[in-house]
Write an enzyme that holds these catalytic residues in place. Structure first.
Site, PDB file in Angstrom:
ATOM      1  N   ASP A 263      -6.074   8.662   1.729  1.00 22.41           N
ATOM      2  CA  ASP A 263      -6.251   7.243   1.449  1.00 22.41           C
ATOM      3  C   ASP A 263      -6.823   7.145   0.029  1.00 22.41           C
ATOM      4  O   ASP A 263      -7.205   8.144  -0.590  1.00 22.41           O
ATOM      5  CB  ASP A 263      -7.167   6.600   2.500  1.00 22.41           C
ATOM      6  CG  ASP A 263      -6.930   5.089   2.583  1.00 22.41           C
ATOM      7  OD1 ASP A 263      -7.244   4.481   3.614  1.00 22.41           O
ATOM      8  OD2 ASP A 263      -6.410   4.526   1.586  1.00 22.41           O
TER       9      ASP A 263
HETATM   10  C1  GLC Z   1      -6.166   1.195   0.880  1.00 21.03           C
HETATM   11  C2  GLC Z   1      -6.022   1.267   2.387  1.00 21.03           C
HETATM   12  C3  GLC Z   1      -4.751   1.916   2.841  1.00 21.03           C
HETATM   13  C4  GLC Z   1      -3.653   1.690   1.821  1.00 21.03           C
HETATM   14  C5  GLC Z   1      -4.046   2.407   0.546  1.00 21.03           C
HETATM   15  C6  GLC Z   1      -3.020   2.220  -0.569  1.00 21.03           C
HETATM   16  O1  GLC Z   1      -7.506   1.428   0.539  1.00 21.03           O
HETATM   17  O2  GLC Z   1      -7.076   1.857   3.117  1.00 21.03           O
HETATM   18  O3  GLC Z   1      -4.427   1.375   4.111  1.00 21.03           O
HETATM   19  O4  GLC Z   1      -2.422   2.187   2.299  1.00 21.03           O
HETATM   20  O5  GLC Z   1      -5.331   2.021   0.092  1.00 21.03           O
HETATM   21  O6  GLC Z   1      -2.977   0.906  -0.975  1.00 21.03           O
END
Ligand code: GLC
Length: 725
Positions: A263
């Site tokens: 993440d």
């Molecule tokens: C965000 C979220 C995740 C998302 C990622 C990319 O912080 O936690 O769900 O896919 O970053 O945007």
């Protein structure tokens, strides 16, 4: 290209790559077309041209992705193409209801149809991968991300996972219109302490196996190309360093061969978690856990060289991750045609119209009718004057909900837009009466004046989209005080009131508002066609059929609340002081999982199992008759629950094992049949292995998890096939 050729090409490429180029493949950077996390976001063009970037998120558009891809393919030493990822959660341009709402349609075909359109639109925008479906089981409405989930139940979550992954990917990832899916956030993120975003997570080993893992298992079995670890820990071990779950369980036992994508800065945040002293240690922990791609953490870029030097990781371990990333790019067809998604295909008018029609259908199929006193709804279109009040009556922006990708509010429809299409404008009296969280006497008086002049009031209350989704935790998931003040003033006029609740979570409602409303609707965030979908429901063009995928608490103090709790040694009994209950609130929820009304009503017969004894390895059928006893055609969802009343462990009062839908004309009777396999009754036993135990199994079939709606039967489960046993 067959697997052998692909493997040979990967090995040949790997042999040519230097360390920087290998680490580059593990480095995902965010552009600035969308913001989904902290830190700098301008695309590092020089790094891309130097081969230090393997993939990009938050960047789209055929022309713009082509230019960035060109830099990777034509300016780097080896010409390894990038892949582009984006959060296509519930639509790309055509926005569908938020997942918590769409899950309530309990229709796998609908879930697939909307995912197919989302994939096609994302591919038209040059994208190869989506960071979806989000599969966290959620039972805490304080947590803003409950909006992104398929709700509170593992069985429902697994069904949603299977449908979404297969539909996003649609078989061959190298074909245009298909999108690699990322199951996220692995795992148990929905259990953040007190519903507070990113907070610590503690979960029992049994709940992990029986509740939180199953949706991800289903995603892996459906062939998910990627999995994203959660920001959170489990009992002190952050998911981005959780080798036992990521590697031993998911890769070794489940056979997942795809890619783990961190993440946003999740690897670097291992330092904040306190399990790594610096980026070098963070990179080593994540790599050894099997996280292949570092999204926007720069931990791999800055930390892996040092980890290699310190002997914390080996080149062979780095190569394993690089192979998987290259394998994904081959599967995406990017080595054959890096520009395959840059064609800039523009959907024709008919396609766009079909997509909007699906948004309208899925919107209507996700809107839950919770109350309809004296059948005040459906309302004859165009008859009588309507006072449409509340801050969400014309909130096109909010109808799209959180994570609405490229959804354009100027091309979306709020309730007011939908009603204008059905009523003469002069018969619709609109007054906001409040903003989301402020009001004053003037605003309230204008709304009351509109209500006084109308035959019926439509009261549009709830959350803005920014109150929901990531970083949207609310300690008190109630309606804002300003809106309650507006509602109280309007309801004092004793006009018929249809209250429509918008938002990304089950809301805590005061008793007086529920009691004073003649009709109550949970509309969630219905998407691009919100206004038309709501108007279809309000006027009866569409008979509501959605059901709740998450329990609505009576009071915040009940949270977490869900239908599958265990009985305890002193089961709740309002008449027994010494029983599991509160002295200041009921045990029962405001609205139960699966609840939702129709404009007709259905009668249910008793379940008819096709056998009295279910042997290990067998599958049984359970049929039930259902009659549409009302005056119009309708769709009903039936739920199959089981209960294991006596086992080696205390078992949930209800477990969801199936759901079915049936459409019946007025007066028509139909039969619904469920399949129940003996293996469906397995659970995680005392020694954490999966067990199947002899004994009585209760069968409960009904329209919701509210016990009063269930019809019951019982069978015996026999695990030993030895007839003498
Ligand atoms: C965000 C979220 C995740 C998302 C990622 C990319 O912080 O936690 O769900 O896919 O970053 O945007």
């Amino acid at each position: 290209m067959n697997g052998t050729d692909r493997a040979a090409r990967i090995e040949a490429l790997l042999a040519e790559m230097n360390l920087d180029e290998k680490i580059g493949q593990l480095n995902m950077v965010s552009a600035d077309l969308s913001v989904s996390g902290p830190g700098r976001r301008a695309l590092p063009l020089a790094d891309i041209s130097a081969g230090l970037v393997g993939s990009v998120l938050n960047w789209w558009g055929a022309r713009d992705t082509r230019e960035i891809q060109r830099r990777a393919v034509e300016e780097t030493r080896l010409g390894i193409p990038l892949f582009f990822g984006f959060d296509v959660i519930h639509g790309q341009r055509t926005i569908f209801p938020i997942p918590l709402a769409e899950a309530g349609a309990f229709d796998t075909t609908l879930w697939e149809r909307t995912a197919r359109v989302a994939a096609q639109e994302a591919a038209e925008d040059g994208l190869h991968l989506t960071f979806a479906p989000m599969l966290d089981v959620a039972r805490d409405p304080r947590w803003g991300r409950i909006a992104e989930t398929p709700g509170e139940d593992a069985f429902l979550g697994a069904a949603f996972a299977d449908a979404k992954v297969r539909a996003f990917q649609n078989g061959d990832l190298s074909r245009n219109g298909n999108l690699a899916a990322t199951a996220k956030h692995f795992v148990a993120y929905g259990l953040v302490n007190a519903g507070r975003e990113y907070a610590q997570v503690d979960v029992s080993e049994r709940a992990l196996r029986d509740v939180y893992l199953p949706p991800f298992r289903a995603a892996v079995e459906a062939g998910a190309a990627a999995i994203m670890p959660a920001f959170t820990d489990i009992a002190g071990l952050p998911m981005h360093a959780h080798r036992e779950l990521l590697f031993s369980l998911v890769r070794e036992r489940w056979g997942f061969e795809g890619v783990f994508i961190s993440d946003y800065s999740g690897i670097a945040e291992l330092v904040n978690h306190g399990v790594a002293a610096d980026l070098v240690e963070a990179a080593a922990l994540a790599l050894k856990a099997g996280v292949d791609i570092d999204m926007m953490g720069f931990a791999y870029l800055k930390g892996l060289p040092g980890a290699l030097e310190r002997g914390l990781v080996s080149m062979a371990e780095i190569d394993v991750c690089v192979r998987r990333v290259l394998g994904l790019k081959f599967a995406l067809g990017l080595f054959d045609d890096p520009y395959r998604a840059c064609a800039g295909d523009v959907p024709d008018f008919a396609t766009r119209a079909l997509r909007r029609a699906l948004a309208r259908e899925s919107g209507a199929r996700s809107i839950v009718l919770l109350k309809n006193r004296h059948d005040i709804l459906p309302h004859d279109a165009g008859h009588g004057t309507l006072a449409v009040v509340g801050p969400l009556a014309d909130a096109r922006h909010d109808m799209l909900g959180p994570w609405c990708a490229l959804g354009d509010q100027d091309e979306s429809f709020a309730l007011l837009d939908g009603l204008y299409g059905r009523w003469p404008r002069e018969w619709i009296l609109h007054a906001p009466g409040a903003t989301i969280d402020t009001t004053d006497e003037t605003m309230i008086e204008s709304a009351c004046a509109a209500a006084r002049g109308a035959d019926c009031v439509i009261l549009c209350l709830g959350e803005s989209r920014s109150m929901s989704g990531e970083a949207g935790s609310r300690a008190d998931p109630s309606l804002p005080a300003a809106q309650l003040a507006l509602a109280k003033a309007v309801m004092a006029l004793e006009k018929p009131v249809v209250a429509i609740l918008f938002g990304g979570r089950p809301l805590i409602l005061p008793d007086w508002l529920v009691e004073a409303s003649d009709a109550l609707i949970a509309a969630w965030f219905p998407g691009s066609e919100a206004g038309h979908a709501l108007a279809d429901i309000l006027t009866g063009v569409c008979n509501p059929s959605a059901r709740l995928a998450a329990t609505w608490p009576m009071a915040a103090g009940q949270i977490p609340i869900w239908f599958g709790q265990r009985p305890t040694g002193r089961p709740a009994d309002a008449k027994e002081m010494y029983s599991s209950k509160y002295i200041d609130a009921p045990v029962e929820p405001r609205f139960a999982f699966g609840e939702g009304l129709s404009y007709t009503n259905f009668l249910l017969g008793d379940p008819q199992p096709d056998r009295a004894v279910l042997q290990r390895g067998e599958t049984m059928s359970i049929s039930v008759c259902i009659t549409n006893a009302g005056s119009r055609r309708g769709r009903q969802t039936l739920f199959l629950f089981t209960r294991d009343p006596v086992a080696s462990l205390s078992r949930p009062l209800l477990e969801l094992k199936g759901f079915r839908q049936i459409d019946l004309d007025a007066g028509e009777t139909g039969t619904v049949t469920f399949e129940l396999a003996a293996d469906d009754l397995a659970f995680t036993g005392c020694d954490l292995s999966s067990v199947l135990e002899d004994g009585c199994i209760e069968i409960h079939i009904g329209f919701s998890a509210r016990r009063t709606s269930l019809r019951s039967a019982a069978i015996e489960l026999k695990t030993s096939t030895d007839a003498t046993a």
